[in-house]
Enzyme design. Sequence first.
Site, PDB file in Angstrom:
ATOM      1  N   GLY A 136       0.816  -1.225   0.000  1.00 60.30           N
ATOM      2  CA  GLY A 136       0.000   0.000   0.000  1.00 60.30           C
ATOM      3  C   GLY A 136       0.842   1.264   0.000  1.00 60.30           C
ATOM      4  CG  ASP A 203      -3.713  -9.166  -1.007  1.00 61.88           C
ATOM      5  OD1 ASP A 203      -4.065  -8.361  -1.876  1.00 61.88           O
ATOM      6  OD2 ASP A 203      -2.986  -8.848  -0.041  1.00 61.88           O
ATOM      7  CE  LYS A 207      -0.950  -6.720  -1.359  1.00 63.37           C
ATOM      8  NZ  LYS A 207      -1.726  -6.531  -0.128  1.00 63.37           N
TER       9      LYS A 207
HETATM   10  N1  HSE Z   1      -6.627  -6.579   0.967  1.00 68.82           N
HETATM   11  C1  HSE Z   1      -5.328  -6.087   1.237  1.00 68.82           C
HETATM   12  C2  HSE Z   1      -4.996  -6.279   2.705  1.00 68.82           C
HETATM   13  C3  HSE Z   1      -5.145  -4.640   0.919  1.00 68.82           C
HETATM   14  O1  HSE Z   1      -5.811  -6.754   3.488  1.00 68.82           O
HETATM   15  O2  HSE Z   1      -3.876  -5.957   3.068  1.00 68.82           O
HETATM   16  C4  HSE Z   1      -4.998  -4.385  -0.549  1.00 68.82           C
HETATM   17  O3  HSE Z   1      -3.851  -4.984  -1.067  1.00 68.82           O
END
Ligand code: HSE
Length: 428
Positions: A136, A203, A207
């Site tokens: 982020g 997710d 990353k």
């Molecule tokens: N869904 C992600 C999180 C944020 O919970 O960190 C966006 O990448």
Amino acid sequence: MEKRLINIGILGFGTVGSGAVKVLWEQKEEIEKELGVELRIKKIVDQDWQRQRPVAVPPELKGKNLEEVLEDPELDILVEAIGGVEPAFSVVSRFLSRGKTVITPNKELIAKKGRELLDLASQAGGELFFEGSVGGGIPIIQTLKTQLLGDDISEVFGIVNGTTNFILTHMSLYQSSYAESLDKAQELGYAEPVPTMDVEGFDAAYKIAILASLSFHTRVDVESVYREGITRIIPQDIEFAQELGFVVKLLAIAKLIDNAVTLRVHPVFLPNNHPLSGVNGVENAIFVKSRFRELTFRGPGAGGEATGAALVGDIIEAVRNILFDSRGRVGCTCLRELEVQPIAQLETQYCIRVLALDVPGVLGKIATEFGDGGVSLSAVKQPVSTPGKLTNIYFLTHSVREELLQKALKRVNDLEVVSDTYTIRVEA
Ligand code: HSE
């Protein structure tokens, strides 16, 4: 002298898209002064203009159709904040192929199609930035591409998912179950109504694929990331970890081992003294170890303004490259094709939770199977239990190859007194 006008189009006006616009408008004067340009958001496209947004948008800027942005020859920069692979991939490809600049925080797009898009950008004289895709608001992408390019990085791993870190922190603070903690995360707006992408580690896998590719200058197929989520963790696991001096975290891990790379997302027992162990709640942190330095990058892993500020950082870099006619200065850095080490070859300590009947000799039977399977035990704990009932028994092994551990676990699972087992790896 008249200042050069830079036209920007925004696709997707959700949390991140609107966060970027808010930051850009609030800092517009300052950035324009620094860069010596005029920045103009020419069009913002979104399907739904009814939702509440953190900024008021003049009606003439509001669009509903992708083509309003894509067909505008005056646009210099496109911010893609739609998410997902399609239509994002088609849209970004079209814009890049005209030699233009795209900025996207879309981790799935970059993890699955990054190489293709970077190649396209380089052929067409366009440019692709993706700072907001990992961590982020933590400026890690550009740092890996520039400052750390020559560092010979051997390890990059981190807490890159705020939702799961919030849930694990909540479980640890309140001894609450996974389900209760997920409920709390949803109530506070940290977890999605359908939380699968976060809690099952997808997710984080996107990353770490991006981070590994940048850190080791290699192509990474996101499918080769070993992935486990956090849904099977129970408060007793966290208690056992604490007794031994660990915290339980969901880590995304990439390490170079003998010219291969280990790529994994799974819960770990992390020693209390590790720089990542105190990173709690929705915060993110990424640890980088190179030949020359150990670094921890820590900060907000999500949120409109924080991620929006990362996108604005990309806009600043993009504008500089446009002004100096130097687009494509920093292109794809993944020139190698490293092998991915199979999880079976991992060598570490393991916490094993065995759900077994509390009958005479049960502990001995399980320990014997571990011993016969070549797995040496370092600690054992049986919480107070009731004779004849199922109980969780905890084991911490010494360091052992995962292949051996799995074979021994199969023998343990085959015991009549054993009903289930669950494994958490130790990460040092
Ligand atoms: N869904 C992600 C999180 C944020 O919970 O960190 C966006 O990448």
